[in-house]
Design a protein around this motif. Structure first.
Motif, mmCIF file in Angstrom:
data_model
loop_
_atom_site.group_PDB
_atom_site.id
_atom_site.type_symbol
_atom_site.label_atom_id
_atom_site.label_comp_id
_atom_site.label_asym_id
_atom_site.label_seq_id
_atom_site.Cartn_x
_atom_site.Cartn_y
_atom_site.Cartn_z
ATOM 1 N N SER A 91 0.863 -1.188 0.069
ATOM 2 C CA SER A 91 0.059 -0.178 -0.003
ATOM 3 C C SER A 91 0.819 1.264 0.064
ATOM 4 N N ILE A 148 3.904 1.539 -1.455
ATOM 5 C CA ILE A 148 4.482 1.765 -2.549
ATOM 6 C C ILE A 148 3.328 2.289 -3.721
ATOM 7 N N LEU A 149 2.264 1.939 -3.510
ATOM 8 C CA LEU A 149 1.009 2.403 -4.387
ATOM 9 C C LEU A 149 0.761 3.987 -3.865
ATOM 10 N N SER A 150 1.099 4.254 -2.472
ATOM 11 C CA SER A 150 0.620 5.771 -2.119
ATOM 12 C C SER A 150 1.954 6.666 -2.632
ATOM 13 N N ALA A 151 3.100 5.936 -2.807
ATOM 14 C CA ALA A 151 4.167 6.810 -3.040
ATOM 15 C C ALA A 151 4.102 6.972 -4.875
ATOM 16 N N MET A 152 3.522 6.030 -5.387
ATOM 17 C CA MET A 152 3.149 6.043 -6.786
ATOM 18 C C MET A 152 2.227 7.478 -7.114
ATOM 19 N N SER A 166 10.146 3.027 -0.504
ATOM 20 C CA SER A 166 9.133 2.769 0.325
ATOM 21 C C SER A 166 9.451 1.888 1.166
ATOM 22 N N LEU A 218 8.571 11.470 -1.644
ATOM 23 C CA LEU A 218 7.682 10.370 -2.051
ATOM 24 C C LEU A 218 6.218 10.825 -2.466
ATOM 25 N N LEU A 240 4.070 11.016 0.140
ATOM 26 C CA LEU A 240 3.430 10.257 0.983
ATOM 27 C C LEU A 240 2.254 11.106 1.775
ATOM 28 N N ARG A 244 -4.419 8.337 2.843
ATOM 29 C CA ARG A 244 -5.139 8.138 1.849
ATOM 30 C C ARG A 244 -6.247 7.059 2.316
ATOM 31 N N ILE A 267 -7.087 4.396 -2.896
ATOM 32 C CA ILE A 267 -6.540 2.863 -3.410
ATOM 33 C C ILE A 267 -7.456 1.760 -3.146
#
Lengths: 217, 217
Positions: free
Chosen positions: A195, A197-201, B11, B77, B79, B82, B146
């Motif tokens: 999650s 990593i996705l948040s970083a993207m 991450s 990143l 962050l 979310r 997400i």
């Protein structure tokens, strides 16, 4: 020696080719590096380089027999039928035990373990279940090579030591505990990390949009 | 632009630093690239290169404030807190909903969806649950970024289209269905694939041992 990253991608290709053959789509007869790259979202160049580790990747534009390519990858990666065990019979553990996709794979789950004997009595499954203290013995006895570690974080270290004592070769670690071993191959599945990593993207997209907007001012 | 592989590793570092701070181990005050590399099993050189994307990685041997490094990674990143949703309330879906580690993360699960209305009525949770046909509307309304896609393979495509319509930004895909999108970040969690990668690592070890044995003959 095939590098680790290439081993991972070749495993992905092997899984993809298996799905294609099962579904009988247009690619089930012949497939090219370009097409594989497109389906997996990786560069054709990378696919071709990975395939070169199999010995003879062919010329650009060449199409391979899908079935043969799958077999060659299996051979060169030394894929074979392997026995596996599930450690910890909570929600994730029992999900894995019941996961029907394993039946069509080369992984056979032959044992489940939990420290709670009452739980072992309650769960209905054809797979033999054992108390966690027998991990070492049963792993050795049954020739189990892969473990799915889904125990509580608190008991992860003890289970790990028992698996190590039993001579396990690989662990898919679902616990947040970091496991270290020189001998055992370990891969981690961590929902929080995935999650993040996705948040970083998403975050990097936002930062980029912001910087474009600022430049326009 | 931070490359994808570096984003992933940063991450991982962010998650690691969080664990260290939480556990209050020796590394909780100061930490070096070398130590991070050792804990994560990656080269110091790679750690240092990744940190250089944050602007100013420091000289070799330099130690960073653990807390500050974590904050800088988060900032660079992008962050942030979310909102997330779980699609499909079977075993994996409900496990994720109850996963208590999320409470200490920046991911907040604000909705669950299932196509089976009876199931929605049965599940006890504080998180609001909705029928799957409302995915698009609720994702938009609540600003969900997400999605954890744990539906059946059969309904994965429909759920995906609804998520897309709702403007979802990232999906953690637990189904074996390959999802493609130019706009949405997708990561796949596939037990069979992970097992295959581990099987390949064991297989390559075996092939290497065999080749050493043959060379000795």
């Amino acid at each position: 020696m095939i590098p680790k990253a290439a081993t991972e991608r070749l495993s992905v290709m092997y899984t993809l080719l298996g799905q294609i053959l099962e579904n009988g789509t247009d690619d089930a007869k012949l497939i090219s590096s370009k097409r594989i790259g497109k389906l997996l979202g990786i560069l054709t160049h990378t696919v071709r380089k990975d395939l070169s580790f199999l010995g003879g990747a062919g010329s650009p534009g060449k199409r391979f027999s899908t079935k043969e390519l799958k077999d060659v990858i299996a051979e060169k990666l030394g894929l074979a039928k392997r026995k596996a065990a599930v450690i910890g019979l909570g929600k994730i553990g029992t999900t894995i035990m019941e996961y029907d996709k394993f039946s069509s794979s080369e992984i056979e789950i032959v044992a489940g373990f939990d420290s709670d004997i009452n739980r072992i009595d309650t769960i209905k499954t054809k797979i033999p279940l054992f108390p966690s203290r027998e991990i070492g013995e049963i792993v050795k006895q049954k020739g189990i090579e892969i473990a799915f570690l889904t125990s509580s974080p608190e008991s992860a270290k003890v289970c790990f030591e028992r698996l190590e004592a039993g001579g396990i070769k690989a662990i898919l670690n679902f616990t947040p505990i970091i496991l270290e071993s020189e001998k055992i191959h370990i891969r981690n599945i961590d929902f929080i990390l995935e999650s993040t990593i996705l948040s970083a993207m998403i975050g990097l997209d936002n930062l980029e949009k912001k910087s474009i907007a600022n430049n326009k001012k």
